[in-house]
Scaffold this active site. Structure first.
Site, PDB file in Angstrom:
ATOM      1  N   ASP A 142     -52.911  18.375  14.960  1.00 35.05           N
ATOM      2  CA  ASP A 142     -52.278  18.407  13.645  1.00 35.05           C
ATOM      3  C   ASP A 142     -50.793  18.769  13.728  1.00 35.05           C
ATOM      4  O   ASP A 142     -50.261  19.060  14.801  1.00 35.05           O
ATOM      5  CB  ASP A 142     -53.038  19.374  12.738  1.00 35.05           C
ATOM      6  N   GLY A 167     -50.262  25.704  28.098  1.00 33.03           N
ATOM      7  CA  GLY A 167     -50.163  24.890  29.296  1.00 33.03           C
ATOM      8  C   GLY A 167     -50.105  25.735  30.545  1.00 33.03           C
ATOM      9  O   GLY A 167     -49.927  26.957  30.487  1.00 33.03           O
ATOM     10  N   GLU A 190     -53.607  30.602  18.944  1.00 34.21           N
ATOM     11  CA  GLU A 190     -53.090  30.312  20.281  1.00 34.21           C
ATOM     12  C   GLU A 190     -54.179  30.595  21.309  1.00 34.21           C
ATOM     13  O   GLU A 190     -54.752  31.692  21.348  1.00 34.21           O
ATOM     14  CB  GLU A 190     -51.863  31.169  20.582  1.00 34.21           C
TER      15      GLU A 190
END
Length: 275
Positions: A142, A167, A190
């Site tokens: 999104d 990442g 997160e």
């Protein structure tokens, strides 16, 4: 070139990584480029599930890191902006036929770097998907959400607005974040540091989970780290300060229940957006 041969060449090259450059042996350069191409097409992955266990293909991460040694800074030009980087945009040179073959939706100002894979039926709002990432069929990333380098997102997931899937390229031994099929990641949440979110889990808005975050089962009191169990519903919470009751409490993530029909009705994907 066979995958085993690519892996051997990349592993050997990485042992002398400081000497690798755009002037290195053509076999090394070709192997790096071929590995990136295979990852871009989804034919190899940084991590894959085999016999019920997630395995990390460290050599693919090594190839991605080596690509920064051999690629020059170049300008890429898209319809909305230009950028100057060592990694081109995934679709910067695509024709309409390429888009039809890829069969995913890409809304303006969404950024996808080459070396990431986007499966059929995915919807990308104005988001960011980094190289080495894998986004599987039917998932929506999104608005202003990010999928970090080498992160793996499963089928029919929804990564809500502003959420971050962390990442990992450094340190090399660190594992990527993995979100399995049918998961919901709430807005501004997160997930980072190699955390595994198992199938069907629902992460509420504003939940932050890293490798050292305590994940507390409210019903049993059990505390775990690094993995959200399948079909858990997780909300932000806090742990009391046992040594000083007047002192600050410590953040934690709390499993409040298992996914039920009411939860699923609120978090299920909208098929209309994927037709």
């Amino acid at each position: 070139m066979k995958t085993e041969e690519l892996e051997n060449i990349i592993n050997e090259a990485f042992e002398k990584k400081q000497s690798i450059s755009e002037k290195s042996d053509r076999k090394i350069l070709d192997s790096i480029n071929e590995t990136i191409e295979l990852a871009d097409k989804g034919k190899i992955r940084v991590a894959e599930k085999k016999n019920g266990e997630w395995l990390v293909n460290q050599w693919v991460k090594k190839a991605i890191l080596l690509s920064f040694r051999v690629n020059k800074m170049t300008m890429s030009k898209g319809p909305y902006t230009t950028w100057y980087d060592k990694v081109p945009g995934k679709s910067v040179s695509w024709s309409e036929e390429d888009w039809k073959k890829a069969a995913y939706r890409h809304v303006p100002n969404g950024v996808v770097r080459k070396g990431s894979f986007i499966a059929k039926g995915v919807v990308l709002m104005p988001c960011f998907v980094n190289l080495g990432a894998y986004v599987d069929e039917g998932t929506m990333i999104d608005t202003w959400a990010s999928v970090g380098s080498c992160a793996q997102v499963g089928k029919n997931c929804h990564v809500s607005g502003g959420a971050g899937i962390g990442g990992v390229l450094e340190p090399l031994q660190a594992g990527p974040v993995i979100v399995e099929d049918n998961c919901f990641i709430g807005a501004r949440s997160e997930i980072a540091e190699g955390v595994l979110v198992e199938e069907g889990a629902v992460i509420s808005m504003g939940v932050y989970i890293g490798a050292s975050t305590k994940i507390v089962d409210r019903e049993t009191g059990k505390i775990t780290y690094g993995k959200v169990p399948a079909y858990s519903v997780v909300v932000p919470g806090s742990m009391p300060n046992k040594k000083n009751q007047a002192g600050p409490s410590l953040y934690c993530a709390v499993i409040v229940k298992k996914v039920d029909e009411k939860t699923r009705s609120k978090t299920s994907i909208n098929d209309l957006l994927r037709d």
